[in-house]
Design a protein around this motif. Structure first.
Motif, PDB file in Angstrom:
ATOM      1  N   ALA A 595      71.805 -27.472  35.330  1.00  0.00           N
ATOM      2  CA  ALA A 595      72.369 -26.405  36.170  1.00  0.00           C
ATOM      3  C   ALA A 595      71.247 -25.526  36.721  1.00  0.00           C
ATOM      4  CB  ALA A 595      73.367 -25.576  35.368  1.00  0.00           C
ATOM      5  N   ALA A 596      70.246 -25.232  35.886  1.00  0.00           N
ATOM      6  CA  ALA A 596      69.107 -24.426  36.345  1.00  0.00           C
ATOM      7  C   ALA A 596      68.349 -25.131  37.460  1.00  0.00           C
ATOM      8  CB  ALA A 596      68.179 -24.112  35.174  1.00  0.00           C
ATOM      9  N   ALA A 597      68.273 -26.473  37.396  1.00  0.00           N
ATOM     10  CA  ALA A 597      67.614 -27.234  38.461  1.00  0.00           C
ATOM     11  C   ALA A 597      68.365 -27.063  39.782  1.00  0.00           C
ATOM     12  CB  ALA A 597      67.520 -28.707  38.083  1.00  0.00           C
ATOM     13  N   GLY A 598      69.692 -27.097  39.752  1.00  0.00           N
ATOM     14  CA  GLY A 598      70.473 -26.848  40.955  1.00  0.00           C
ATOM     15  C   GLY A 598      70.286 -25.441  41.481  1.00  0.00           C
ATOM     16  N   LEU A 730      76.991 -26.830  40.325  1.00  0.00           N
ATOM     17  CA  LEU A 730      77.404 -25.531  39.803  1.00  0.00           C
ATOM     18  C   LEU A 730      76.233 -24.551  39.827  1.00  0.00           C
ATOM     19  CD1 LEU A 730      79.607 -23.804  38.492  1.00  0.00           C
ATOM     20  CD2 LEU A 730      78.934 -24.747  36.273  1.00  0.00           C
ATOM     21  N   GLY A 731      75.051 -25.007  39.418  1.00  0.00           N
ATOM     22  CA  GLY A 731      73.872 -24.141  39.499  1.00  0.00           C
ATOM     23  C   GLY A 731      73.553 -23.753  40.926  1.00  0.00           C
ATOM     24  N   TRP A 732      73.705 -24.690  41.856  1.00  0.00           N
ATOM     25  CA  TRP A 732      73.505 -24.416  43.276  1.00  0.00           C
ATOM     26  C   TRP A 732      74.471 -23.309  43.724  1.00  0.00           C
ATOM     27  CZ3 TRP A 732      72.929 -29.051  47.178  1.00  0.00           C
ATOM     28  CH2 TRP A 732      72.761 -28.577  48.465  1.00  0.00           C
ATOM     29  N   SER A 747      81.836 -18.276  37.505  1.00  0.00           N
ATOM     30  CA  SER A 747      81.967 -18.113  36.046  1.00  0.00           C
ATOM     31  C   SER A 747      83.245 -18.772  35.553  1.00  0.00           C
ATOM     32  CB  SER A 747      81.966 -16.630  35.672  1.00  0.00           C
ATOM     33  OG  SER A 747      80.769 -16.004  36.055  1.00  0.00           O
ATOM     34  N   ALA A 748      84.346 -18.582  36.314  1.00  0.00           N
ATOM     35  CA  ALA A 748      85.610 -19.204  35.922  1.00  0.00           C
ATOM     36  C   ALA A 748      85.508 -20.720  35.946  1.00  0.00           C
ATOM     37  CB  ALA A 748      86.728 -18.726  36.856  1.00  0.00           C
ATOM     38  N   LEU A 749      84.833 -21.245  36.966  1.00  0.00           N
ATOM     39  CA  LEU A 749      84.648 -22.703  37.033  1.00  0.00           C
ATOM     40  C   LEU A 749      83.835 -23.205  35.838  1.00  0.00           C
ATOM     41  CD1 LEU A 749      83.879 -23.117  40.852  1.00  0.00           C
ATOM     42  CD2 LEU A 749      85.992 -23.706  39.650  1.00  0.00           C
ATOM     43  N   THR A 750      82.849 -22.421  35.425  1.00  0.00           N
ATOM     44  CA  THR A 750      82.045 -22.788  34.258  1.00  0.00           C
ATOM     45  C   THR A 750      82.914 -22.860  33.012  1.00  0.00           C
ATOM     46  OG1 THR A 750      80.088 -21.723  35.212  1.00  0.00           O
ATOM     47  CG2 THR A 750      80.082 -22.099  32.828  1.00  0.00           C
ATOM     48  N   VAL A 751      83.695 -21.823  32.781  1.00  0.00           N
ATOM     49  CA  VAL A 751      84.510 -21.728  31.558  1.00  0.00           C
ATOM     50  C   VAL A 751      85.629 -22.772  31.549  1.00  0.00           C
ATOM     51  CG1 VAL A 751      86.071 -20.210  30.266  1.00  0.00           C
ATOM     52  CG2 VAL A 751      83.964 -19.293  31.250  1.00  0.00           C
ATOM     53  N   LEU A 752      86.116 -23.149  32.739  1.00  0.00           N
ATOM     54  CA  LEU A 752      87.234 -24.100  32.807  1.00  0.00           C
ATOM     55  C   LEU A 752      86.785 -25.555  32.707  1.00  0.00           C
ATOM     56  CD1 LEU A 752      89.376 -22.454  35.639  1.00  0.00           C
ATOM     57  CD2 LEU A 752      89.957 -22.598  33.213  1.00  0.00           C
ATOM     58  N   THR A 753      85.586 -25.882  33.202  1.00  0.00           N
ATOM     59  CA  THR A 753      85.209 -27.299  33.309  1.00  0.00           C
ATOM     60  C   THR A 753      84.337 -27.805  32.171  1.00  0.00           C
ATOM     61  OG1 THR A 753      83.337 -26.707  34.738  1.00  0.00           O
ATOM     62  CG2 THR A 753      85.401 -27.301  35.820  1.00  0.00           C
ATOM     63  N   ILE A 771      74.699 -20.947  31.241  1.00  0.00           N
ATOM     64  CA  ILE A 771      75.051 -20.883  32.662  1.00  0.00           C
ATOM     65  C   ILE A 771      75.537 -19.489  33.042  1.00  0.00           C
ATOM     66  CG2 ILE A 771      76.642 -21.807  34.395  1.00  0.00           C
ATOM     67  CD1 ILE A 771      76.399 -24.512  32.968  1.00  0.00           C
ATOM     68  N   LEU A 772      76.263 -18.830  32.140  1.00  0.00           N
ATOM     69  CA  LEU A 772      76.699 -17.459  32.431  1.00  0.00           C
ATOM     70  C   LEU A 772      75.518 -16.493  32.480  1.00  0.00           C
ATOM     71  CD1 LEU A 772      80.033 -17.119  30.397  1.00  0.00           C
ATOM     72  CD2 LEU A 772      79.717 -17.550  32.851  1.00  0.00           C
ATOM     73  N   LEU A 773      74.524 -16.698  31.626  1.00  0.00           N
ATOM     74  CA  LEU A 773      73.305 -15.891  31.713  1.00  0.00           C
ATOM     75  C   LEU A 773      72.660 -16.041  33.087  1.00  0.00           C
ATOM     76  CD1 LEU A 773      71.428 -16.335  28.294  1.00  0.00           C
ATOM     77  CD2 LEU A 773      72.263 -14.194  29.288  1.00  0.00           C
ATOM     78  N   LEU A 774      72.605 -17.284  33.565  1.00  0.00           N
ATOM     79  CA  LEU A 774      72.020 -17.560  34.870  1.00  0.00           C
ATOM     80  C   LEU A 774      72.814 -16.868  35.975  1.00  0.00           C
ATOM     81  CD1 LEU A 774      69.563 -19.383  35.624  1.00  0.00           C
ATOM     82  CD2 LEU A 774      71.194 -21.187  36.153  1.00  0.00           C
ATOM     83  N   THR A 775      74.136 -16.738  35.771  1.00  0.00           N
ATOM     84  CA  THR A 775      75.019 -16.157  36.779  1.00  0.00           C
ATOM     85  C   THR A 775      74.902 -14.637  36.855  1.00  0.00           C
ATOM     86  OG1 THR A 775      76.589 -17.957  36.369  1.00  0.00           O
ATOM     87  CG2 THR A 775      77.408 -16.043  37.587  1.00  0.00           C
TER      88      THR A 775
END
Length: 863
Positions: A595-598, A730-732, A747-753, A771-775
């Motif tokens: 995700a960080a790469a995206g 997602l990272g993108w 964030s919702a997409l992260t938590v749901l998928t 991923i939430l930290l990144l967000t």
């Protein structure tokens, strides 16, 4: 159309059986006699049919490829010869020439694809072989060689090398390369033995093979001699070695002298040779006894050939012209050209030459306006036209290391360097621009290039050319925004309007730049990578530390604010390695880093015009793929855990479906595949426009497509890899989320998928948290004492991931903690080595520019 067999014979291919039971080929421990080889060639020739057809052969250094090559010659079928490991080039030539039969040989498997029973081509009866003039690029321009060309050149080479049936040549070059092919032809002509191998000279097994099979010769290109130095060739015992040949480009005179003297001391000869594909391989050779005293010469014409030097107006040296029975029939650019007979009788080499006092020919430079820099062929005329189109009068020169351009009048050289580098696809460090008041011209009004070169040298001496090893501008020991960019991006010229992204910065260089800027500025703006150098230098925080408040200095000494992506990379690699080794169990960070790469791809790789952006994206991929492939090659050679599919990063496609040690490098393959796919998509004009118009919706559409593989709604037929696309997208999307509602959405997409992706709640929680930290948190506070270790680990994270697979196994039983520490240390060391190699290459290129007054002499061959 079909043509009944009516062709000139190639004796060395047609008369193989006349050497009876003498060994023709030694490969994989098995000997094939000339009688057996002749039978196999005859059998395949019969399978290819009694009508002449156009054949394409994708060849490797194996017996099947050699049999196929000889069968085509014996059967009179014109053959397009290409390397087996370049499928794109093969596909391009198949599309251009539509061969009747396609032969492939690789990894012990041989295939014959008969595309039609007869032939749709009108094939000239003299046509035997078609070779590319541009290596393995798939260019439709081919050299048309006759049966007589091949036979004559083989006889000529065998004569001056004194090849006998007792000789044994080991294959150090591809059979599809005209230099390598000439070794095969000349040895088969004399009933000598070929030792077929794909081993490199850096492999100890190669030298074991040379000793066990009593090899008497091998062929080398300039790069081979660099490798020979690395493996300590001067100390290798080769009692049967009789000679070494060199071609494929200019070998520096001092290197010629060194190896000629080494050979004299060790009992073998060095043959320096000169050739072009258009002359079937060889046009000149330097007798070994003359090499030490005439190390800059190409020597004398090969037996049966002759040279003359035609004057060139305005130049002291003339063009070298070769005449001989090995000169090609002509070029082919389309299928209709295959019906042509001889269209030329001599070869204008394009090389400027002279005769020295010993009567030997020397190459002084190139008449043609082309140079090859960092592997890219640059048209100097096109460079001048590109600048002329924007109102700049210029004279372009160059050598193998640097494009040098003199421009008339006062212009912004920083801006023009950037424009030119992007226009011709070169690194900025390989482009040198110099302003002159007026370009020197000849009486006829044409540019006087030797005078321009002298003028450029004079300007360099007056102004001083910056040494890449010296500190960039700025006070010694004191950082500035410009100096940070110069050192971290390894550039010498940076203007106020440049940004981190426009200068080619990516996720690998982001770490070092962001940390040093944060230390300099005290606070790093979230969009710093898009701000110009001038704007960053004018930020209120950009003050010398002595000007800042004491309280703030105290706080800065305790904590550093670091980019969240940098911290995640450092933490991630430590946790990944520790988990693999068994020191602790903390899974999920590898997928956070995808995700960080995206996220980083969106930040660094999406600005600018389409073609420069694509070049920047592919350069970023190369910075991942090249060091990875280099290390995996090493791992392949020293262990039995990996395959050639690993070396070329294709294990996900060609490797086993079950997870074995061959899947160790899945993460690298994932990132390379995804980055290449995203770059290809954005190279499509309407998709590129869609991304710019809908910056958030575009990655969300990719995210939706990725969910099809994430939830296994479609079968990607690439196990274990494509399901990562949704995380990259997602990272993108996170990078494109500009406001609160958008961040809530991603964030919702992260938590749901993420839940359910693994049957491991802790692993999924780690992914969600990262991923939430990144967000939500662009920067994180880090104790300043840890900032340097974090930078090192983040910068070297990819290299650590690569090397730890080899480092930890012997140590893990002794101490898992020691195995982790050794893996991190070794990875940082490999990262440092890669940086040093890159720096050394650039440093040599810059120093070469200073040393040269004119274009470097280069016998630019197309061997």
């Amino acid at each position: 159309m079909t043509t009944q067999l009516d062709f000139a014979r190639v004796p060395f291919a047609a008369d193989l059986s006349s050497y009876g039971h003498r060994p023709a080929i030694i490969a994989d421990g098995r000997t094939v006699t000339y009688l057996e080889l002749g039978q196999r060639v005859g059998d395949l020739a019969r399978d290819l049919g009694g009508e002449r057809r156009l054949i394409a052969l994708a060849a490797s250094n194996d017996v099947d490829s050699l049999v196929a090559y000889l069968a085509a010659l014996t059967g009179g079928h014109p053959l397009i010869l290409l390397p087996e490991d370049k499928p794109a080039a093969l596909g391009s030539l198949i599309a251009a020439y539509d061969p009747d039969v396609v032969l492939r040989s690789a990894h012990g498997e041989f295939s014959l694809e008969e595309r039609r029973a007869g032939s749709r081509h009108d094939l000239h009866p003299d046509l035997a072989l078609l070779l590319s003039t541009s290596g393995s690029t798939g260019s439709p321009k081919l050299v048309r060689l006759s049966h007589a060309n091949l036979q004559a050149n083989a006889e000529s080479i065998a004569t001056y090398l004194g090849i006998t049936p007792e000789d044994r040549a080991v294959t150090t070059l591809p059979v599809s390369y005209c230099y390598g092919l000439s070794v095969i032809n000349s040895h088969l002509l004399r009933g000598a033995t070929l030792v077929l191998t794909g081993l490199s000279v850096v492999d100890p097994c190669f030298w074991d093979l040379c000793r066990s099979e009593r090899v008497t010769s091998f062929a080398a290109v300039p790069y081979t001699f660099e490798l020979l130095d690395r493996v300590g060739f001067s100390g290798v015992e080769l009692p049967s070695l009789r000679y070494v040949t060199q071609a494929g480009g200019r070998l520096a005179p001092e290197r010629v002298r060194h190896f000629a003297e080494l050979g004299k001391n060790r009992g073998w000869d060095l043959f320096v040779m000169y050739g072009q594909t258009e002359a079937t391989a060889r046009m000149a050779y330097l007798p070994p006894r003359l090499a030490v005293d005439n190390a800059g010469a190409i020597g004398v014409p090969v037996p049966g050939g002759s040279f003359r030097i035609d004057p060139v107006e305005g130049l002291p040296d003339g063009e070298l012209v070769y005449t001989g029975p090995n000169v090609m029939l002509g070029y082919a650019n389309q299928p209709e050209d295959l019906a042509l007979g001889r269209t030329l009788t001599e070869l204008r080499t394009g090389d400027l030459a002279r005769k020295n006092a010993a009567g030997l020919y020397e190459i002084a430079g190139r008449r043609s306006r082309f140079v090859k820099i960092v592997g890219l062929r640059v048209d100097l005329g096109q460079v001048e036209q590109l600048l002329s189109a924007i109102g700049v009068t210029a004279a372009a020169m160059g050598d193998d290391d640097m494009l040098t351009v003199a421009i008339e009048g006062g212009h912004d050289t920083n801006l023009l360097t950037k424009v030119l580098a992007q226009g011709v696809g070169l690194p900025r460090a390989a482009v040198g621009l110099h302003t002159v008041q007026e370009l020197p011209r000849l009486g006829n009004g044409k540019i006087n290039y030797p005078a321009v070169a002298a003028l450029v040298r004079q300007r360099q001496a007056e102004q001083g050319t910056p040494d890449p090893g010296a500190s960039p501008s700025g006070a010694a020991g004191q950082d500035s925004v410009r100096r940070i960019f110069q050192e971290c991006l390894e550039l010498t010229e940076i203007s106020d309007t440049d940004t981190f992204v426009s200068l080619g910065g990516d996720s690998l260089s982001f770490v070092a730049v962001s940390v040093r800027l944060e230390q300099l500025l005290g606070h790093l703006p979230p969009d710093w990578h898009l701000r110009t150098v001038g704007a960053l230098e004018r930020t209120p925080e950009h003050r010398h530390p002595s000007e800042k408040e004491p309280g703030r200095i105290q706080k800065k000494r305790l904590l550093a604010r670091m980019d969240t992506g940098v911290v995640l990379r450092a933490m991630g690699i430590v946790l990944i390695v520790s988990t693999h080794i068994g020191l602790l169990e903390w899974q999920g960070m590898a997928h956070v880093l995808i995700a960080a790469a995206g996220f980083n791809f969106a930040r660094f790789q999406l600005t600018g015009r389409r073609l420069p952006r694509l070049r920047r994206q592919l350069t970023s991929v190369a910075r991942i793929a090249v060091p990875s492939m280099a290390f995996i090659t090493f791992a392949y050679l020293v262990t039995d855990r990996y395959s050639l599919a690993n070396v070329v990063l294709l294990n996900a496609i060609l490797g086993p479906e079950q997870v074995t040690t061959q899947w160790h490098f899945w993460f690298i393959e994932d990132i390379v595949y995804i980055l290449l796919a995203m770059s290809a998509l954005l190279a499509v004009p309407w998709l590129g426009r869609a991304e710019r118009r809908f910056p958030l919706m575009y990655p969300l559409a990719l995210f939706s497509a990725g969910l099809l593989t994430r939830y296994e709604l479609i079968e990607p037929n690439v196990p274990h890899t494509l399901p990562a696309l949704w995380l990259f997208a997602l990272g993108w999307a996170i990078a494109r989320a500009r406001n609160l509602p958008q961040r809530v959405l991603v964030s919702a997409l992260t938590v749901l998928t993420i839940p359910g992706f693994f049957d491991n709640h802790n692993r999924e929680l780690t992914m969600i948290a990262g991923i939430l930290l990144l967000t939500w948190l662009p920067v994180l506070p880090v104790p300043r004492i840890l900032s340097k270790p974090v930078v090192l680990l983040a910068s070297a994270s990819m290299h650590i991931y690569l090397v730890h697979w080899l480092v930890y196994p012997p140590l893990v039983e002794t101490s898992p903690a020691l195995a982790v520490a050794a893996s991190l240390t070794a990875g940082i060391a490999y990262w440092s080595l890669c940086n040093a190699v890159s720096y050394t290459r650039r440093r040599r290129g810059r120093k070469a520019e200073i040393r040269q007054a004119t274009i470097l002499p280069s016998p630019a061959t197309t061997d």
